[in-house]
Design an enzyme around this catalytic site. Sequence first.
Site, PDB file in Angstrom:
ATOM      1  N   ASP A  64      88.601   8.784  22.185  1.00 28.12           N
ATOM      2  CA  ASP A  64      89.908   9.736  21.392  1.00 28.12           C
ATOM      3  C   ASP A  64      91.115   9.539  22.208  1.00 28.12           C
ATOM      4  OD1 ASP A  64      87.544  10.813  20.010  1.00 28.12           O
ATOM      5  OD2 ASP A  64      87.160  12.211  21.600  1.00 28.12           O
ATOM      6  N   GLU A  65      91.334   8.429  22.555  1.00 27.78           N
ATOM      7  CA  GLU A  65      92.747   8.109  23.271  1.00 27.78           C
ATOM      8  C   GLU A  65      93.840   7.947  22.210  1.00 27.78           C
ATOM      9  OE1 GLU A  65      89.946   6.236  23.571  1.00 27.78           O
ATOM     10  OE2 GLU A  65      89.590   6.010  25.999  1.00 27.78           O
ATOM     11  N   GLY A  79     103.338  11.450  18.898  1.00 28.68           N
ATOM     12  CA  GLY A  79     102.873  12.526  18.112  1.00 28.68           C
ATOM     13  C   GLY A  79     101.959  11.718  16.964  1.00 28.68           C
ATOM     14  N   ASN A 124      79.293   7.564  15.205  1.00 28.71           N
ATOM     15  CA  ASN A 124      79.816   8.343  16.424  1.00 28.71           C
ATOM     16  C   ASN A 124      81.319   8.516  16.604  1.00 28.71           C
ATOM     17  OD1 ASN A 124      79.568   5.835  17.296  1.00 28.71           O
ATOM     18  ND2 ASN A 124      78.633   6.072  19.369  1.00 28.71           N
ATOM     19  N   ARG A 136      83.612  19.414  18.000  1.00 29.78           N
ATOM     20  CA  ARG A 136      83.549  20.356  19.460  1.00 29.78           C
ATOM     21  C   ARG A 136      84.799  20.212  20.220  1.00 29.78           C
ATOM     22  NH1 ARG A 136      78.686  16.613  22.157  1.00 29.78           N
ATOM     23  NH2 ARG A 136      79.641  15.134  21.139  1.00 29.78           N
ATOM     24  N   PRO A 137      84.991  21.269  20.870  1.00 31.18           N
ATOM     25  CA  PRO A 137      86.200  21.280  21.690  1.00 31.18           C
ATOM     26  C   PRO A 137      85.984  20.191  22.775  1.00 31.18           C
ATOM     27  CG  PRO A 137      84.954  23.153  22.024  1.00 31.18           C
ATOM     28  CD  PRO A 137      84.397  22.554  20.942  1.00 31.18           C
ATOM     29  N   GLY A 173      85.492   8.582  15.720  1.00 32.54           N
ATOM     30  CA  GLY A 173      86.174   9.386  14.746  1.00 32.54           C
ATOM     31  C   GLY A 173      87.394   8.967  15.285  1.00 32.54           C
ATOM     32  N   HIS A 174      88.100   8.431  14.191  1.00 29.16           N
ATOM     33  CA  HIS A 174      89.442   8.053  14.099  1.00 29.16           C
ATOM     34  C   HIS A 174      90.525   8.783  13.264  1.00 29.16           C
ATOM     35  CE1 HIS A 174      87.425   4.034  15.852  1.00 29.16           C
ATOM     36  NE2 HIS A 174      87.391   5.166  16.868  1.00 29.16           N
ATOM     37  N   GLN A 191      84.990   4.262  20.874  1.00 28.59           N
ATOM     38  CA  GLN A 191      84.552   5.131  21.962  1.00 28.59           C
ATOM     39  C   GLN A 191      85.689   4.431  23.034  1.00 28.59           C
ATOM     40  OE1 GLN A 191      81.474   3.658  20.273  1.00 28.59           O
ATOM     41  NE2 GLN A 191      82.230   5.449  19.401  1.00 28.59           N
ATOM     42  N   LYS A 230      93.114   5.366  19.480  1.00 33.03           N
ATOM     43  CA  LYS A 230      93.122   3.978  19.126  1.00 33.03           C
ATOM     44  C   LYS A 230      93.217   3.773  17.716  1.00 33.03           C
ATOM     45  CE  LYS A 230      88.664   4.369  20.490  1.00 33.03           C
ATOM     46  NZ  LYS A 230      88.708   5.770  21.157  1.00 33.03           N
ATOM     47  N   ASP A 283     103.777  13.292  24.184  1.00 28.72           N
ATOM     48  CA  ASP A 283     104.485  15.006  23.508  1.00 28.72           C
ATOM     49  C   ASP A 283     103.547  15.993  24.152  1.00 28.72           C
ATOM     50  OD1 ASP A 283     102.797  13.459  21.707  1.00 28.72           O
ATOM     51  OD2 ASP A 283     102.744  15.233  20.585  1.00 28.72           O
ATOM     52  N   THR A 324      82.415  15.520  15.431  1.00 29.75           N
ATOM     53  CA  THR A 324      81.447  16.952  15.528  1.00 29.75           C
ATOM     54  C   THR A 324      82.309  18.213  15.564  1.00 29.75           C
ATOM     55  OG1 THR A 324      81.706  16.567  18.026  1.00 29.75           O
ATOM     56  CG2 THR A 324      79.791  15.640  16.918  1.00 29.75           C
TER      57      THR A 324
HETATM   58  P1  GDP Z   1      90.564   7.612  18.831  1.00 28.04           P
HETATM   59  O1  GDP Z   1      89.058   8.051  18.644  1.00 28.04           O
HETATM   60  O2  GDP Z   1      90.827   6.966  20.161  1.00 28.04           O
HETATM   61  O3  GDP Z   1      90.996   6.923  17.489  1.00 28.04           O
HETATM   62  O4  GDP Z   1      91.364   9.055  18.719  1.00 28.04           O
HETATM   63  P2  GDP Z   1      91.156  10.231  17.705  1.00 28.04           P
HETATM   64  O5  GDP Z   1      91.785  10.154  16.659  1.00 28.04           O
HETATM   65  O6  GDP Z   1      89.748  10.728  17.960  1.00 28.04           O
HETATM   66  O7  GDP Z   1      91.920  11.274  18.580  1.00 28.04           O
HETATM   67  C1  GDP Z   1      93.201  11.343  19.113  1.00 28.04           C
HETATM   68  C2  GDP Z   1      93.922  12.579  18.222  1.00 28.04           C
HETATM   69  O8  GDP Z   1      95.085  12.696  18.413  1.00 28.04           O
HETATM   70  C3  GDP Z   1      93.920  12.606  16.684  1.00 28.04           C
HETATM   71  O9  GDP Z   1      93.901  13.790  15.989  1.00 28.04           O
HETATM   72  C4  GDP Z   1      95.427  11.811  16.402  1.00 28.04           C
HETATM   73  O10 GDP Z   1      96.101  12.147  15.275  1.00 28.04           O
HETATM   74  C5  GDP Z   1      96.167  12.369  17.497  1.00 28.04           C
HETATM   75  N1  GDP Z   1      97.209  11.542  18.066  1.00 28.04           N
HETATM   76  C6  GDP Z   1      97.323  10.419  18.238  1.00 28.04           C
HETATM   77  N2  GDP Z   1      98.277   9.905  18.860  1.00 28.04           N
HETATM   78  C7  GDP Z   1      99.039  10.995  19.240  1.00 28.04           C
HETATM   79  C8  GDP Z   1     100.098  11.482  20.050  1.00 28.04           C
HETATM   80  O11 GDP Z   1     100.913  10.476  20.422  1.00 28.04           O
HETATM   81  N3  GDP Z   1     100.596  12.667  20.068  1.00 28.04           N
HETATM   82  C9  GDP Z   1      99.989  13.631  19.475  1.00 28.04           C
HETATM   83  N4  GDP Z   1     100.306  15.070  19.406  1.00 28.04           N
HETATM   84  N5  GDP Z   1      98.700  13.401  18.796  1.00 28.04           N
HETATM   85  C10 GDP Z   1      98.500  12.181  18.735  1.00 28.04           C
HETATM   86  P1  IMO Z   2      86.030   7.555  19.480  1.00 25.42           P
HETATM   87  O1  IMO Z   2      85.796   6.052  18.841  1.00 25.42           O
HETATM   88  C1  IMO Z   2      84.652  10.440  22.374  1.00 25.42           C
HETATM   89  C2  IMO Z   2      80.395  10.333  23.312  1.00 25.42           C
HETATM   90  C3  IMO Z   2      79.497  11.730  23.054  1.00 25.42           C
HETATM   91  C4  IMO Z   2      78.576  11.662  24.294  1.00 25.42           C
HETATM   92  C5  IMO Z   2      78.443  10.440  24.383  1.00 25.42           C
HETATM   93  C6  IMO Z   2      76.921   9.637  23.690  1.00 25.42           C
HETATM   94  O2  IMO Z   2      86.209   8.418  18.510  1.00 25.42           O
HETATM   95  O3  IMO Z   2      86.638   7.399  20.679  1.00 25.42           O
HETATM   96  P2  IMO Z   2      76.473   8.997  21.346  1.00 25.42           P
HETATM   97  O4  IMO Z   2      76.541   9.639  19.962  1.00 25.42           O
HETATM   98  O5  IMO Z   2      77.400   7.878  21.057  1.00 25.42           O
HETATM   99  O6  IMO Z   2      75.072   8.545  21.831  1.00 25.42           O
HETATM  100  O7  IMO Z   2      77.119  10.028  22.382  1.00 25.42           O
HETATM  101  O8  IMO Z   2      79.231   9.534  23.990  1.00 25.42           O
HETATM  102  N1  IMO Z   2      81.298   9.730  22.292  1.00 25.42           N
HETATM  103  C7  IMO Z   2      82.337   9.874  22.078  1.00 25.42           C
HETATM  104  N2  IMO Z   2      83.363  10.596  22.741  1.00 25.42           N
HETATM  105  N3  IMO Z   2      84.994   9.438  21.302  1.00 25.42           N
HETATM  106  C8  IMO Z   2      84.165   8.720  20.692  1.00 25.42           C
HETATM  107  O9  IMO Z   2      84.549   7.820  19.913  1.00 25.42           O
HETATM  108  C9  IMO Z   2      82.634   8.947  21.108  1.00 25.42           C
HETATM  109  N4  IMO Z   2      81.552   8.473  20.706  1.00 25.42           N
HETATM  110  C10 IMO Z   2      80.491   8.847  21.520  1.00 25.42           C
HETATM  111  O10 IMO Z   2      80.310  12.632  22.979  1.00 25.42           O
HETATM  112  O11 IMO Z   2      79.100  12.200  25.355  1.00 25.42           O
HETATM  113 MG    MG Z   3      87.908   9.727  18.355  1.00 24.38          MG
END
Ligand code: GDP
Ligand code: IMO
Ligand code: MG
Length: 431
Positions: free
Chosen positions: A19-20, A421, A44, A309-310, A46-47, A230, A22, A339, A307
């Site tokens: 969840d960086e 953002g 698993n 989840r927080p 979520g982007h 991941q 990506k 930000d 999911t």
């Molecule tokens: P990924 O799994 O690495 O693709 O990341 P996720 O999409 O799961 O989580 C990143 C969250 O931060 C998403 O809700 C994006 O819309 C949001 N996001 C991405 N870059 C930024 C940023 O620079 N600032 C803010 N405030 N939100 C961002």
């Molecule tokens: P993205 O691509 C954050 C975590 C789960 C759990 C562990 C194992 O959005 O960055 P799994 O269902 O893979 O067997 O769960 O890995 N996990 C993630 N956490 N972002 C993800 O993907 C994840 N995919 C799996 O929360 O701790």
């Molecule tokens: Mg994600």
Amino acid sequence: MGNTTGGTNSCIVGLQWGDEGKGKIVDILTESFDIIVRYQGGSNAGHTVVVNNEKFVLHLIPSGILRKNKYCVIGSGVVLDPRQLLEEIAELRSKNIEVGGNLRISETAHLVLPYHKKLDELSESEKGDEKIGTTRRGIGPCYTDKMARSGIRVCDLFYPDHFKQRIKKIVEEKNRIFVRVFNADALSWEDIYRKYCEYAEQIKPFVCNTVTFMDDAIKASKRILFEGAQGTMLDVDFGTYPYVTSSSVTAGGAAVGTGISPKHIHKVLGVMKSYTTRVGSGPFPTELDNALGEHLRKKGGEYGATTGRPRRCGWLDAVAVKHAIMINGVDGIIATKLDVLDEQKTINVCVGYQFGNKVYDVFPLDLAMRGECKPVYKELPGWQKDTSGIRSVKDIPYQAKNYLDALEKLLGVKMEMLSVGPDRSQVVNLL
Ligand code: GDP
Ligand code: IMO
Ligand code: MG
């Protein structure tokens, strides 16, 4: 984005626990590539990508799908849940995103089946306090079957008699485990067979030999972007085992999960959130289980895209990031969500872990599991200004520039891009 892509083919990896951001970064970089390929994981992931206030959530399809005239590939290292895939395709099409000849699925990707999800659920519930906190998408059980050589691959769907025989045998075997070990209900192999035959018809147009597809592309000098899901700390070998996912999420995994030689991966970019989050269980030394953690969660929208989840939130853990940089051979960093730190008077960065009297600045793969380490922080001044509207380096507040420079020095890798953002436009090229 200027030089950011470097080389010919690049790989994007997450440098933390996922969840960086990506997805957002892949969407931006896609402009400079021809083919975007997922190499591991499954639904698993979520982007979230935001384009002009419209939100797209992708789980299986590469984030490159949002741009026209690009090919997206789901490589053989991905575990494919066809139902999830079809839902995602329908959702994208309903938002006028083309999904047709531009999507290619590897015929050798393994299928996630209902018994994988059921086993994921049951074994997590059984683990009680020791649960991994998986996404319950059947990922672990599917990779287990793949390695045990009892998996079913996409190509198997197209030989109905052979598929029928295998699914019957496997489901009967799984049912013995469900009923005898877990005291749970059995599944019907006929139902699964029928459903998956329907899915087979629907996914057929996308399925091909992605290895030769990409090899031809390389020969034609097309540019490939490998999209990691991941984060490195969730890697099955180099993460916080056993609190990890079941695949090789690192740049090395890109070769394994696509059938492309590592010599065709020319540049590795690491995406790093300006603080740290983690979903699920496992050690998290810089976790802020307080009002500040809650502020980061609210401001950063830190709730799982898969999911809901927080996410657990904390300060940036530079020890973990350094580990990830080493494992992936990161050439450049893209820092996201700066930000979210705008309000902070001071900002902490973890530069070491203290165990007893000893301070480690190298990520301790064994000791990390004890969850007893205390982070050693370096405190940096905050900027207390809104950075979300910044688009050029000259507008970055002095203290924020100072923060980025300090990280660059600490991590020993150049910062190439900054995200301020969620929207595609909220980005600053640092090169
Ligand atoms: P990924 O799994 O690495 O693709 O990341 P996720 O999409 O799961 O989580 C990143 C969250 O931060 C998403 O809700 C994006 O819309 C949001 N996001 C991405 N870059 C930024 C940023 O620079 N600032 C803010 N405030 N939100 C961002
Ligand atoms: P993205 O691509 C954050 C975590 C789960 C759990 C562990 C194992 O959005 O960055 P799994 O269902 O893979 O067997 O769960 O890995 N996990 C993630 N956490 N972002 C993800 O993907 C994840 N995919 C799996 O929360 O701790
Ligand atoms: Mg994600």
